[in-house]
Design a protein around this motif. Structure first.
Motif, PDB file in Angstrom:
ATOM      1  N   TYR A   1       0.828  -1.213   0.000  1.00 18.67           N
ATOM      2  CA  TYR A   1       0.000   0.000   0.000  1.00 18.67           C
ATOM      3  C   TYR A   1       0.862   1.263   0.000  1.00 18.67           C
ATOM      4  O   TYR A   1       0.590   2.213  -0.753  1.00 18.67           O
ATOM      5  CB  TYR A   1      -0.919  -0.014   1.225  1.00 18.67           C
ATOM      6  CG  TYR A   1      -1.769   1.214   1.379  1.00 18.67           C
ATOM      7  CD1 TYR A   1      -2.832   1.468   0.518  1.00 18.67           C
ATOM      8  CD2 TYR A   1      -1.516   2.125   2.401  1.00 18.67           C
ATOM      9  CE1 TYR A   1      -3.623   2.598   0.669  1.00 18.67           C
ATOM     10  CE2 TYR A   1      -2.294   3.257   2.562  1.00 18.67           C
ATOM     11  CZ  TYR A   1      -3.353   3.494   1.691  1.00 18.67           C
ATOM     12  OH  TYR A   1      -4.122   4.623   1.833  1.00 18.67           O
ATOM     13  N   THR A   2       1.919   1.297   0.817  1.00 17.61           N
ATOM     14  CA  THR A   2       2.776   2.488   0.846  1.00 17.61           C
ATOM     15  C   THR A   2       3.530   2.647  -0.475  1.00 17.61           C
ATOM     16  O   THR A   2       3.773   3.762  -0.927  1.00 17.61           O
ATOM     17  CB  THR A   2       3.774   2.425   2.018  1.00 17.61           C
ATOM     18  OG1 THR A   2       4.530   1.206   1.949  1.00 17.61           O
ATOM     19  CG2 THR A   2       3.048   2.475   3.341  1.00 17.61           C
ATOM     20  N   TRP A   3       3.908   1.523  -1.078  1.00 13.88           N
ATOM     21  CA  TRP A   3       4.530   1.553  -2.419  1.00 13.88           C
ATOM     22  C   TRP A   3       3.590   2.202  -3.422  1.00 13.88           C
ATOM     23  O   TRP A   3       4.002   3.027  -4.244  1.00 13.88           O
ATOM     24  CB  TRP A   3       4.884   0.123  -2.823  1.00 13.88           C
ATOM     25  CG  TRP A   3       5.261  -0.079  -4.252  1.00 13.88           C
ATOM     26  CD1 TRP A   3       6.454   0.217  -4.847  1.00 13.88           C
ATOM     27  CD2 TRP A   3       4.439  -0.648  -5.280  1.00 13.88           C
ATOM     28  NE1 TRP A   3       6.422  -0.128  -6.191  1.00 13.88           N
ATOM     29  CE2 TRP A   3       5.200  -0.667  -6.474  1.00 13.88           C
ATOM     30  CE3 TRP A   3       3.133  -1.156  -5.305  1.00 13.88           C
ATOM     31  CZ2 TRP A   3       4.695  -1.156  -7.668  1.00 13.88           C
ATOM     32  CZ3 TRP A   3       2.628  -1.653  -6.488  1.00 13.88           C
ATOM     33  CH2 TRP A   3       3.406  -1.644  -7.652  1.00 13.88           C
ATOM     34  N   LYS A   4       2.313   1.880  -3.338  1.00 15.88           N
ATOM     35  CA  LYS A   4       1.322   2.463  -4.246  1.00 15.88           C
ATOM     36  C   LYS A   4       1.111   3.948  -3.941  1.00 15.88           C
ATOM     37  O   LYS A   4       1.003   4.771  -4.861  1.00 15.88           O
ATOM     38  CB  LYS A   4      -0.006   1.716  -4.135  1.00 15.88           C
ATOM     39  CG  LYS A   4       0.052   0.307  -4.692  1.00 15.88           C
ATOM     40  CD  LYS A   4      -1.285  -0.414  -4.536  1.00 15.88           C
ATOM     41  CE  LYS A   4      -1.174  -1.830  -5.073  1.00 15.88           C
ATOM     42  NZ  LYS A   4      -2.464  -2.542  -5.017  1.00 15.88           N
ATOM     43  N   CYS A   5       1.042   4.288  -2.665  1.00 16.32           N
ATOM     44  CA  CYS A   5       0.867   5.703  -2.284  1.00 16.32           C
ATOM     45  C   CYS A   5       2.017   6.552  -2.809  1.00 16.32           C
ATOM     46  O   CYS A   5       1.809   7.675  -3.275  1.00 16.32           O
ATOM     47  CB  CYS A   5       0.775   5.832  -0.766  1.00 16.32           C
ATOM     48  SG  CYS A   5      -0.766   5.217  -0.061  1.00 16.32           S
ATOM     49  N   TYR A   6       3.229   6.014  -2.718  1.00 17.58           N
ATOM     50  CA  TYR A   6       4.392   6.749  -3.206  1.00 17.58           C
ATOM     51  C   TYR A   6       4.268   7.029  -4.694  1.00 17.58           C
ATOM     52  O   TYR A   6       4.532   8.138  -5.156  1.00 17.58           O
ATOM     53  CB  TYR A   6       5.667   5.951  -2.926  1.00 17.58           C
ATOM     54  CG  TYR A   6       6.916   6.627  -3.442  1.00 17.58           C
ATOM     55  CD1 TYR A   6       7.454   7.711  -2.763  1.00 17.58           C
ATOM     56  CD2 TYR A   6       7.537   6.205  -4.610  1.00 17.58           C
ATOM     57  CE1 TYR A   6       8.588   8.354  -3.232  1.00 17.58           C
ATOM     58  CE2 TYR A   6       8.668   6.838  -5.084  1.00 17.58           C
ATOM     59  CZ  TYR A   6       9.192   7.910  -4.395  1.00 17.58           C
ATOM     60  OH  TYR A   6      10.304   8.549  -4.869  1.00 17.58           O
TER      61      TYR A   6
ATOM     62  N   ARG B   1      -5.778  -5.719   2.375  1.00 15.78           N
ATOM     63  CA  ARG B   1      -5.115  -4.659   3.146  1.00 15.78           C
ATOM     64  C   ARG B   1      -6.164  -3.837   3.889  1.00 15.78           C
ATOM     65  O   ARG B   1      -6.003  -3.510   5.079  1.00 15.78           O
ATOM     66  CB  ARG B   1      -4.303  -3.775   2.189  1.00 15.78           C
ATOM     67  CG  ARG B   1      -3.210  -2.934   2.833  1.00 15.78           C
ATOM     68  CD  ARG B   1      -3.673  -1.705   3.551  1.00 15.78           C
ATOM     69  NE  ARG B   1      -4.594  -0.896   2.797  1.00 15.78           N
ATOM     70  CZ  ARG B   1      -5.182   0.198   3.279  1.00 15.78           C
ATOM     71  NH1 ARG B   1      -4.937   0.605   4.519  1.00 15.78           N
ATOM     72  NH2 ARG B   1      -6.039   0.885   2.537  1.00 15.78           N
ATOM     73  N   HIS B   2      -7.262  -3.523   3.221  1.00 17.33           N
ATOM     74  CA  HIS B   2      -8.349  -2.771   3.848  1.00 17.33           C
ATOM     75  C   HIS B   2      -8.952  -3.577   5.006  1.00 17.33           C
ATOM     76  O   HIS B   2      -9.226  -3.031   6.079  1.00 17.33           O
ATOM     77  CB  HIS B   2      -9.430  -2.458   2.807  1.00 17.33           C
ATOM     78  CG  HIS B   2     -10.495  -1.538   3.299  1.00 17.33           C
ATOM     79  ND1 HIS B   2     -10.359  -0.168   3.302  1.00 17.33           N
ATOM     80  CD2 HIS B   2     -11.726  -1.795   3.821  1.00 17.33           C
ATOM     81  CE1 HIS B   2     -11.456   0.384   3.804  1.00 17.33           C
ATOM     82  NE2 HIS B   2     -12.290  -0.577   4.128  1.00 17.33           N
ATOM     83  N   TYR B   3      -9.123  -4.864   4.783  1.00 12.59           N
ATOM     84  CA  TYR B   3      -9.722  -5.722   5.812  1.00 12.59           C
ATOM     85  C   TYR B   3      -8.829  -5.811   7.050  1.00 12.59           C
ATOM     86  O   TYR B   3      -9.301  -5.654   8.182  1.00 12.59           O
ATOM     87  CB  TYR B   3      -9.957  -7.120   5.236  1.00 12.59           C
ATOM     88  CG  TYR B   3     -10.622  -8.065   6.214  1.00 12.59           C
ATOM     89  CD1 TYR B   3     -12.004  -8.084   6.362  1.00 12.59           C
ATOM     90  CD2 TYR B   3      -9.861  -8.938   7.002  1.00 12.59           C
ATOM     91  CE1 TYR B   3     -12.620  -8.936   7.269  1.00 12.59           C
ATOM     92  CE2 TYR B   3     -10.464  -9.790   7.914  1.00 12.59           C
ATOM     93  CZ  TYR B   3     -11.850  -9.787   8.041  1.00 12.59           C
ATOM     94  OH  TYR B   3     -12.451 -10.622   8.949  1.00 12.59           O
TER      95      TYR B   3
END
Length: 220
Positions: A72-77, A107-109
């Motif tokens: 998720y942080t990879w995607k946010c970046y 990830r949301h779950y």
């Protein structure tokens, strides 16, 4: 002589922008390394469980959640670095790969609901174990405020109807593989831009010098 000429602030601004862009892109390696580390940690945890002969749902779920969060942080970046290019790739992979969508929902779950891996099944004949996720639990994410994709929803319902569970390790391997493929496509998409930035820098600044020069930036 290029080195003896005044260094105009517009040229400096172009170089600053180019180096900042290259630096931002090189930071990707940090996010990729963290993602890879957390991926390996899942399988190291499984090896430790096997060696100790004691099932540990806390450890395996902690590693699984860390992996999902690092994705998720990879995607946010990348949403910050190259939103337009990245969103196109995201949509492409979401449409083509159920597991890509499932990884995002897991990830949301794990962030908002509960731990995902709740069952371990060992097959005596094949001598293999399976860490499992309840598809019904993921279906319960579907609310007016958080709608599941129709294709993923059907996939999950089919699992429930056939009394099947989701194998967490299979999902982990496939999701990580897909994230790697997205990264490869990203690099391919902006490699020309990097070459352009490097050319701009090298055409302005000398790579080596035999003398020392006084450099000043003059702003009118």
């Amino acid at each position: 002589d290029r080195l003896g000429a005044p260094f105009h602030e517009n040229i400096f601004a172009d170089i600053k922008e180019a180096t900042a862009r290259i630096s931002s892109m090189s930071n990707e390696m940090d996010y990729i390394a963290v993602m890879a580390y957390n991926y390996e940690a899942i399988f190291n945890a499984i090896d430790n469980i096997a060696a100790n002969g004691q099932l540990d749902f806390v450890d395996i779920n902690a590693c699984f959640s860390n992996f999902l969060n690092s994705c998720y942080t990879w995607k946010c970046y990348h949403n910050h670095l190259c939103r337009e290019i990245f969103e196109k790739l995201q949509n492409k992979y979401r449409q083509k790969h159920i597991i890509y969508r499932l990884g995002e929902e897991l990830r949301h779950y794990t962030t908002h609901k509960a731990i995902a891996i709740t069952r371990y099944v060992y097959d005596v004949l094949s001598e293999t174990g399976s860490y499992q996720i309840d598809p019904q639990a993921i279906l319960e994410l579907d609310t007016p405020n958080h709608k599941l994709n129709a294709q993923l929803k059907k996939w999950l319902k089919d699992k429930v109807e056939m009394n099947q569970r989701i194998d967490a390790l299979s999902v982990t391997k496939e999701y990580y593989k897909l994230c790697q493929e997205v990264q490869q496509e990203l690099w391919s998409s902006y490699i020309q831009l990097i070459h352009k930035d490097l050319s701009a820098i090298f055409s302005t600044l000398p790579l080596t010098t035999t003398n020392i020069y006084n450099v000043s930036i003059v702003s009118d």
